[in-house]
Design an enzyme around this catalytic site. Structure first.
Site, PDB file in Angstrom:
ATOM      1  CB  CYS A   1      -0.902   0.022   1.234  1.00  0.00           C
ATOM      2  SG  CYS A   1      -2.105  -1.324   1.313  1.00  0.00           S
TER       3      CYS A   1
ATOM      4  CG  ASP B   1      35.058  24.003  17.774  1.00  0.00           C
ATOM      5  OD1 ASP B   1      36.059  24.482  17.225  1.00  0.00           O
ATOM      6  OD2 ASP B   1      34.332  24.644  18.553  1.00  0.00           O
TER       7      ASP B   1
ATOM      8  CG  ASP C   1      29.429  26.632  18.385  1.00  0.00           C
ATOM      9  OD1 ASP C   1      29.187  26.502  17.169  1.00  0.00           O
ATOM     10  OD2 ASP C   1      30.110  27.563  18.840  1.00  0.00           O
TER      11      ASP C   1
END
Length: 739
Positions: free
Chosen positions: A20, A430, A629
């Site tokens: 379906c 980082d 960040d």
């Protein structure tokens, strides 16, 4: 009329099998303005994007034979569970009804207690059974037959088609056989009324158990939905009022007592308390909240009473955004999922073709009575085939994996990221705000001969007051602590990755790193050793010059997070190469890397160059994850195969990241990779199991073993196997919850 760009979720009714999916997606994509339509068979939902008329969208699905309704972003989990319990009981009742006739028939037939076909007594008895069976087929199988008729009307074929053909033909065959028993194979000379109803009993039982298992699959998102309180205590005109959560407005002052959940996002204006944020961040330790601190909807106030001002309500709260992100990720369809959907779309027609081929083969080449053998084997092929297991294999595992991650404070925004994270070979991290706390402070001030500390701090803070950099905040904070009055700065300019400069009291002031000073021709010869000493202590130097002459150096220290070293060790244990990027001096970078256990690092990397580093690693064949960040690192996060944004749970809508670590704990990186690998393995198990089931069962049902061992598969066993195949996939996916 057509609206602006929309992104909606629909609940789809009438989807009975994976076949379906293609039909629903086609119906949605045919609506003008729809740019994307993805159907999730695991929870019978669809996500639709574009500029379209919603009524036309729903009408298109109705024309295709499917019910649909808009799905609220934050629903009442109790009402959802109530609906599923009702559907679960309905399937059980249908199963019990079919079993009430089929099982006694099966047992008594096996014991030889029933009259033989072809006798007068048998004709009367089996005619009554035929009528009773027809009633049971209507009551327990009506949905399947209506679905098959609807799919035929739409020129499609789905699971209903197979069930209707298998059980319906069994009834027709058996009814005819009442008067033509001599056509039956010798070893199965009886009517197959019990087969048709027992098959329905097994199929309905399998559907009930599957619904129950699916409920456990979505337990994580329901737990998130359940965090939302239904009422809030609002103070208006000095009067406390308890109102429904939907009536809370922006800037309303809300009171939260000990033991109550925080209803919306806001900022504390009065009181101090500890708040349990574990359901959002995965961290068990409560967080102290005092005036000025942010509070998040759904978290639990523990000890003190709080007054806070509402800043985000409705769909703008962190909780609502988390639920939206989890739901979107669970509905994402990876490449393997799209391939399986295409296979499922043609699966049923192929099976019908195999059944027809089986019938013709037995009829033309089988032993006598060949027509009876032909019918039995063709019916068994129809009943045993199952596209649903294939269709569920990928989405059900993704749903559980995304939910499991959310419970641990790992917000997966894209389902593809859940899979890709498990394939990462390199993690670029980082330094500032990721390995470190991101809240540096000035720990030492050194001055040139003749310069005063307070004067160096005053000039530095006068410039940094206009900057948003964390180091700038540290300088301004130090000036405030010493009650130093700042001067006005003019002609301010910033050079990202280097420093800032401005005019203060008619003189040009420069603050930055050694590269900044060199570019401005400031003599730093006598500061070389001091810079080296500063860097060796993992401190960041802020050099201050006036009129081209060095005035002094402020040493900033950003504490390393307590779990950074453990997080790096966990990534290394997973075989992932870790590289640290920083704009700091090389000696500073080396000191920080050594403390956290990173062997590779790159210093003097400007924010705009981080994406280039990621691209360079990808060119070397690495699958790269980038951790930052989510703001300065946005280009690198977008470039990476998987971008991880480190957050605190109050800024989860970071568009550049694929995965958001809500608590900011780096240990969640390794956990993200672990959950991804477990999910990938689970998908593989499901796909292999579902494929092998159909590859093995269909030939066996067609009579492959008969020439060698004289064995034919009983249609009732085929019905039970088909019903259990989907349940097995769902149960296997649910194992992820405890791994």
């Amino acid at each position: 009329m057509a609206s602006d760009s929309q992104d909606i979720h629909l609940s789809i009714g009438g989807m009975r099998c994976a076949g379906c999916v293609d039909a629903v997606e086609t119906a949605l994509r045919n609506v003008p303005g729809v740019t994307e339509a993805v159907v999730n068979f695991a929870d019978h939902s669809a996500r639709v994007k574009g500029q379209f008329n919603t009524e036309v969208l729903l009408g298109s699905l109705a024309d295709a034979g499917y019910e649909s309704a808009l799905q609220a972003q934050v629903e009442d989990p109790e009402s959802i569970e109530k609906e599923e319990r009702l559907l679960y009981r309905r399937y059980l009742q249908k199963s019990a009804l079919a079993g009430a006739l089929g099982i006694p028939l099966m047992i008594t037939e096996h014991l030889g207690w029933l009259p033989m076909l072809g006798t007068l007594q048998g004709t009367h008895f089996w005619t009554v059974i035929s009528a009773l069976t027809l009633v049971i087929l209507y009551l327990s199988g009506r949905g399947y037959y209506l679905g098959a008729i609807q799919s035929l009307y739409q020129r499609q074929a789905n699971m209903d088609t197979l069930i209707a053909l298998g059980t319906g033909s069994a009834w027709i065959y058996s009814t005819i056989a009442i008067d033509y028993a001599n056509l039956l194979p010798g070893h199965v000379q009886h009517a197959y009324f019990e087969s048709s109803v027992v098959i329905l009993a097994f199929i309905n039982l399998g559907s009930a158990l599957e619904i129950n298992a699916r409920g456990r699959t979505s337990a994580a998102i329901r737990a998130l939905m359940g965090l939302q309180p239904r009422q809030a205590i609002v103070i208006r005109d000095g009067i406390e009022r308890t109102i429904p959560i939907a009536e809370v407005g922006l800037d309303d002052i809300i009171r939260v007592r000990p033991g109550e959940k925080i209803p919306v996002d806001g900022v504390v204006v009065e009181g101090t308390s500890t708040v349990d944020e574990s359901m959002l961040t995965g961290e068990p330790m409560p967080v102290v909240k005092s005036p000025g601190e942010r509070v998040v909807s759904g978290t639990l106030n523990q000890q003190g009473a709080l007054l806070f001002k509402a800043t985000h309500i409705g769909q703008q709260t962190v909780l609502a955004q988390i639920i939206a992100c989890v739901r979107n990720a669970q509905g994402t369809k990876p490449d393997i999922g799209r391939l399986v959907d295409r296979i499922a779309a043609i699966f049923v027609p192929v099976v019908v073709g195999i059944a027809m081929l089986t019938f013709m083969t037995w009829w033309l080449f089988g032993p006598e009575p060949s027509l009876g053998y032909a019918f039995v084997t063709a019916m068994t092929v129809l009943v045993i085939a199952c596209p649903c297991a294939l269709g569920l294999a990928t989405p059900i595992s993704i749903m559980v994996g995304v939910g499991k991650a959310a419970q641990q404070g790992i917000l997966i925004r894209k389902g593809d990221a859940l899979q890709t994270a498990g394939l990462l070979t390199c993690m670029v991290v980082d330094k500032t705000g990721t390995l470190t706390e991101g809240r540096p402070s000035i720990v030492a001030v050194e001055t040139a001969q003749g310069a005063a500390e307070d004067e160096v701090i005053r000039l530095a803070a006068s410039l940094e007051a206009a900057s948003e950099h964390p180091l700038a905040h540290a300088v301004v904070k130090l000036a405030a602590e010493r009650n130093i009055r700042l001067a006005a700065a003019s002609d301010f300019s910033a050079r990202p990755g280097y420093g800032v400069m401005a005019a203060v009291e008619g003189q040009r002031i420069i603050i930055g790193n050694s590269a900044m000073m060199q570019s401005e021709n400031v003599d730093m010869a006598i500061w070389a050793q001091r810079l080296a000493d500063c860097a060796s202590q993992a401190r960041t130097p802020l050099l201050v010059a006036r009129g081209g002459v060095m005035l002094g150096m402020l040493q900033a220290e950003d504490p390393i997070k307590q779990d950074s070293a453990a997080a790096i060790a966990a990534l290394n244990a997973q075989g992932i190469r870790v590289i640290m990027l920083t704009g700091d001096h090389e000696a500073t970078a080396r000191a920080v890397a050594a403390r956290v256990g990173i062997s590779e690092f790159r210093a003097h990397v400007l924010p705009q160059d981080k994406a280039a580093v990621v691209a360079e690693l990808q060119a070397q064949g690495e699958k790269v994850g980038m951790v930052g960040d989510g703001i300065n690192d946005a280009p690198a996060l977008a470039q990476a195969n998987v971008g991880f944004a480190i957050g605190t749970g109050t800024d989860i809508a970071i568009e550049s990241a694929d995965i958001v670590i809500m608590s900011g704990s780096l240990t969640k990186l390794a956990e993200s990779v672990r959950v991804s690998r477990l999910t990938l393995r689970n998908i593989e198990h499901n796909l292999v199991g579902a494929s092998l089931y159909n590859i093995i069962s269909i030939p066996v049902a067609a009579g492959l073993l008969y020439p060698f061992y004289g064995l034919l598969l009983n249609p009732m066993i085929a019905g039970a196997a088909m019903a259990m195949s989907s349940l097995t996939v769902v149960a296997n996916a649910n194992r992820l919850r405890w791994q």
